[in-house]
Design a protein around this motif. Sequence first.
Motif, PDB file in Angstrom:
ATOM      1  N   LYS A 161      95.766  50.909  27.753  1.00 49.85           N
ATOM      2  CA  LYS A 161      95.582  52.218  28.378  1.00 49.85           C
ATOM      3  C   LYS A 161      96.256  52.208  29.737  1.00 49.85           C
ATOM      4  O   LYS A 161      96.450  51.144  30.318  1.00 49.85           O
ATOM      5  N   ASP A 162      96.561  53.387  30.248  1.00 53.75           N
ATOM      6  CA  ASP A 162      97.169  53.496  31.572  1.00 53.75           C
ATOM      7  C   ASP A 162      96.277  54.329  32.490  1.00 53.75           C
ATOM      8  O   ASP A 162      95.331  54.971  32.026  1.00 53.75           O
ATOM      9  N   ASN A 208      86.916  46.513  24.159  1.00 53.19           N
ATOM     10  CA  ASN A 208      87.121  45.580  25.271  1.00 53.19           C
ATOM     11  C   ASN A 208      86.545  44.197  24.986  1.00 53.19           C
ATOM     12  O   ASN A 208      87.055  43.190  25.482  1.00 53.19           O
ATOM     13  N   ARG A 249      88.440  49.001  33.512  1.00 50.05           N
ATOM     14  CA  ARG A 249      88.673  47.779  34.295  1.00 50.05           C
ATOM     15  C   ARG A 249      87.546  47.615  35.328  1.00 50.05           C
ATOM     16  O   ARG A 249      87.033  46.515  35.532  1.00 50.05           O
ATOM     17  N   HIS A 262      97.677  45.719  35.103  1.00 47.97           N
ATOM     18  CA  HIS A 262      97.033  44.945  34.032  1.00 47.97           C
ATOM     19  C   HIS A 262      96.970  43.450  34.330  1.00 47.97           C
ATOM     20  O   HIS A 262      96.680  42.648  33.433  1.00 47.97           O
ATOM     21  N   SER A 303     101.549  50.734  29.002  1.00 48.94           N
ATOM     22  CA  SER A 303     100.816  49.770  28.177  1.00 48.94           C
ATOM     23  C   SER A 303     100.178  50.473  26.989  1.00 48.94           C
ATOM     24  O   SER A 303      99.652  49.835  26.084  1.00 48.94           O
ATOM     25  N   ASP A 304     100.186  51.796  27.039  1.00 42.03           N
ATOM     26  CA  ASP A 304      99.501  52.619  26.035  1.00 42.03           C
ATOM     27  C   ASP A 304     100.408  52.792  24.819  1.00 42.03           C
ATOM     28  O   ASP A 304     101.413  53.475  24.891  1.00 42.03           O
ATOM     29  N   LEU A 343      91.100  48.511  27.095  1.00 44.69           N
ATOM     30  CA  LEU A 343      91.670  48.705  28.439  1.00 44.69           C
ATOM     31  C   LEU A 343      93.098  48.174  28.565  1.00 44.69           C
ATOM     32  O   LEU A 343      93.879  48.681  29.354  1.00 44.69           O
ATOM     33  N   HIS A 379      92.450  53.501  32.149  1.00 45.21           N
ATOM     34  CA  HIS A 379      92.457  52.047  32.309  1.00 45.21           C
ATOM     35  C   HIS A 379      91.560  51.628  33.466  1.00 45.21           C
ATOM     36  O   HIS A 379      90.720  50.733  33.340  1.00 45.21           O
TER      37      HIS A 379
END
Length: 396
Positions: free
Chosen positions: A85-86, A227, A94, A342, A67-68, A82, A90
């Motif tokens: 990011k992995d 975020n 989260r 995610h 996802s980054d 977030l 992340h």
Amino acid sequence: MESTIPRNEIPAIIDVSFEDLMRDPYPIYKRAQALGPVVRIEAANLLLVTRFEDIVAIERDPATFSSDNPESNVVKLFGPNLMRKDGEAHQRERKAIEPTVRPGTATRCWGPALEGIVDEVISAFERDGEADLFDALAAPISGRALAAIVGFEDVSWQTIAAWSQGMMDGAGNYSGDPKLTARALEVSREIEEAVDRNCPRLLDAPDESLLSSMLQSGLSTKEIYGNTKVAVGGGYNEPRDAILSLIYGLLLNPDQKEKVLANPALWQPAFEEAVRWISPIGMYPRLLTRDVDLGGHILPKGTQIGLSVAAANHEEPRFEAPQEYNAFRSKTPHLAFGSGPHFCAGTWVARIMVTKVVAPQVFARLANLRLKNPDLVTVRGWVFRGPTSLPVVWDV
Ligand code: HEM
């Protein structure tokens, strides 16, 4: 696109326009699912994964399908967050927002907070006997709810709506239109200013809002900015669209509506079916961290792919007659909230908002609610999709 795609090897759909996708992407998804696990959609300049099991498998392997993506418009315009990011980075962020969005908080705090908002919004048009529920109901409720959840005491729903639009336009600005970039940067600055204005109050008197949770967990100002922008971009239009799709689905199917109204436990499946039927987020991206073989096509490291959860949610025979709203279809999981690390953080907030407060109140207060004219309803979009106009009438 990051890398050179071996275009001749991957099946492509080249005879549809971007407007076709916006109007009705589902026939295009059906073709893509028949063509193979990954298909190039020329009009969107994107490689799309459309099959249910492929998306689930991809989401189970975030080390490969990341996802980054520092090059994405979202990160460039709105800063790291977030959603892009992995791994541990992340997880840390989260965890910071979890106290605000967990089911217990949604039930105890956001449900009751929303009761008053919904009451005020419906009272404003209840005696009119007719309205477009997009403007009159779903947009103000969703915007006001989000402002409360984020912890913005001084931000109107109209501002939330305008920010969300500016962010979506910026994120989807693949042609680099300077006006959209300028607007997105302006929105980004305005959200940061709103964070700066509201944080001192929440430091003095912490509550259950997103800003407060992030402050309490010690996230940096930059992390809080990023975020908060994700929440504004991702927490406004999806509930708005889900509210409208649920009402639309039930109004198209009065027999289902009667059964749901007779048994409040059925609001939950009725809601899940609404987001399966018209998934508010239809597609989101992942970036390949190594060369990958997808169904015999070698995609090089650095390739960006789109995961079309909207397509997966209409896959046959997993979903029989997928284009029809059916709150009573057999209980099959859908992907409207994504999957994997995610998976939508706001799932429970959205579920409780819509199934415990908004939908029951709408049908209780607007007697004999019905579509004004089914031909007047418009539904649009593919990355984000939902009813854009829902004219209704009721007895006063
Ligand atoms: C029906 C309503 C909603 C739908 C269908 C929806 C859908 C989604 C989807 C598909 C993702 C995954 C995106 C990706 O992996 O790139 C996501 C992520 C997220 N959503 Fe939602 N969403 C909804 C409501 C909300 C609400 C109300 C909030 C906030 C209060 C919210 C906050 C978030 C956040 C923070 C993420 C990122 C999670 C992470 O990266 O770990 N969503 N949402």
